[in-house]
Write an enzyme that holds these catalytic residues in place. Sequence first.
Site, short mmCIF file in Angstrom:
data_model
loop_
_atom_site.label_atom_id
_atom_site.label_comp_id
_atom_site.label_asym_id
_atom_site.label_seq_id
_atom_site.Cartn_x
_atom_site.Cartn_y
_atom_site.Cartn_z
N GLY A 40 -1.20 -21.42 35.08
CA GLY A 40 -1.55 -20.30 34.21
C GLY A 40 -2.33 -20.72 32.99
CG HIS A 46 -7.24 -22.51 35.77
ND1 HIS A 46 -7.08 -22.41 34.41
CD2 HIS A 46 -6.40 -23.50 36.17
CE1 HIS A 46 -6.18 -23.28 34.00
NE2 HIS A 46 -5.76 -23.97 35.04
CG ASP A 159 -5.76 -32.19 36.41
OD1 ASP A 159 -5.10 -32.61 35.47
OD2 ASP A 159 -6.33 -31.07 36.39
NE ARG A 196 -0.51 -30.45 28.12
CZ ARG A 196 -0.27 -30.72 29.41
NH1 ARG A 196 -1.26 -30.93 30.24
NH2 ARG A 196 0.97 -30.78 29.86
P1 AMP Z 1 -3.37 -26.57 35.75
O1 AMP Z 1 -3.14 -25.12 35.56
O2 AMP Z 1 -3.82 -27.27 34.51
O3 AMP Z 1 -2.22 -27.26 36.44
O4 AMP Z 1 -4.59 -26.72 36.73
C1 AMP Z 1 -4.62 -26.02 37.95
C2 AMP Z 1 -5.83 -26.49 38.73
O5 AMP Z 1 -7.01 -26.24 37.96
C3 AMP Z 1 -5.82 -28.00 39.02
O6 AMP Z 1 -6.31 -28.22 40.32
C4 AMP Z 1 -6.77 -28.54 37.98
O7 AMP Z 1 -7.39 -29.75 38.36
C5 AMP Z 1 -7.78 -27.42 37.89
N1 AMP Z 1 -8.53 -27.48 36.63
C6 AMP Z 1 -8.02 -27.50 35.39
N2 AMP Z 1 -9.02 -27.61 34.47
C7 AMP Z 1 -10.18 -27.65 35.18
C8 AMP Z 1 -11.55 -27.77 34.81
N3 AMP Z 1 -11.95 -27.86 33.54
N4 AMP Z 1 -12.47 -27.79 35.80
C9 AMP Z 1 -12.08 -27.70 37.10
N5 AMP Z 1 -10.81 -27.60 37.51
C10 AMP Z 1 -9.86 -27.56 36.56
#
Ligand code: AMP
Length: 294
Positions: A40, A46, A159, A196
């Site tokens: 989220g 995302h 990531d 973050r």
């Molecule tokens: P998170 O909500 O941070 O756990 O991320 C969910 C998904 O979004 C994960 O596969 C992350 O690698 C991807 N993600 C987060 N930030 C980015 C970004 N700036 N560019 C591409 N994918 C992202």
Amino acid sequence: MAIPDKCKQLSTVDAVSDLREKVSSWKAIGKRVGLVPTMGALHTGHLSLVEKASSVTDKVIVSIFVNPEQFAPHEDFDTYPRGQDADLEKLAATACDLVYLPNISTIYPDGFETRVSLSEITEGLCGQSRPHFFGGVATVVNILFNQCSPDVAVFGEKDYQQLLVVKRMAKDLSLPIEIIGAPIVRDANGLALSSRNTHLTDNERVTANRLNRILSALSREAERGTPVEAILASGHEQLKNAGVDSIDYLEIRTEDKLTKLVNGPVQHDARLFLAVHIGKVRLIDNWPIILRTH
Ligand code: AMP
């Protein structure tokens, strides 16, 4: 559950039975299903994963679940950004077909005691500084895969180690799911988008904006043949001058197996990996090193 007015057309489910019924109805008419797991506080990064998923499947599920198992007790689980209404509003404008919003007990039933763990691929980088992290990720991703039964799942290269961990797990456990990576989405200053980032003060953001410029310049140096040890020494210096509070890691590793390179020129395609603390915020980023000689 109350859904904001603008998002009325977006379907949400929180029970596994409803989720499975929906997915079965799609599969019964031959639809391929994509899953984008998230925690989220959604941003354009995302949403780019949703677009990627929809380009290779017929129906896209986005899951939103802040997974306590991937946070250590001293980490930011309680203060992790959350905002369900804003998330649903953003998803309503994408190709997302269904949002899965499980409760904690839907993911971790009473008495839960199963963990998925990987070895070598999780040993360095974030696995070293956050030893609990990839076990938590692998476990929750496995559960989400079993609940959503996707044909394809999309993860961000932001990531990068996590992407390789999920690919390894899918292969090792013979999961019938194609894992696809999607490029890092950055803001106008080149800062990799992250949930973050909202916790950065204005001053901290100035420092954060410098990270990608440092990484890209170091990567160009590596592509020109400057030895790894010189690049990393220069990188540490530049990061300190940029105002980061501490450097968790700055490393060059191979793209496929994440083998750590420690000296001499980079000989194969690799990546620079970075994790730093700026104020209370821990940020990660990575940058490709692409050799043109092969
Ligand atoms: P998170 O909500 O941070 O756990 O991320 C969910 C998904 O979004 C994960 O596969 C992350 O690698 C991807 N993600 C987060 N930030 C980015 C970004 N700036 N560019 C591409 N994918 C992202």
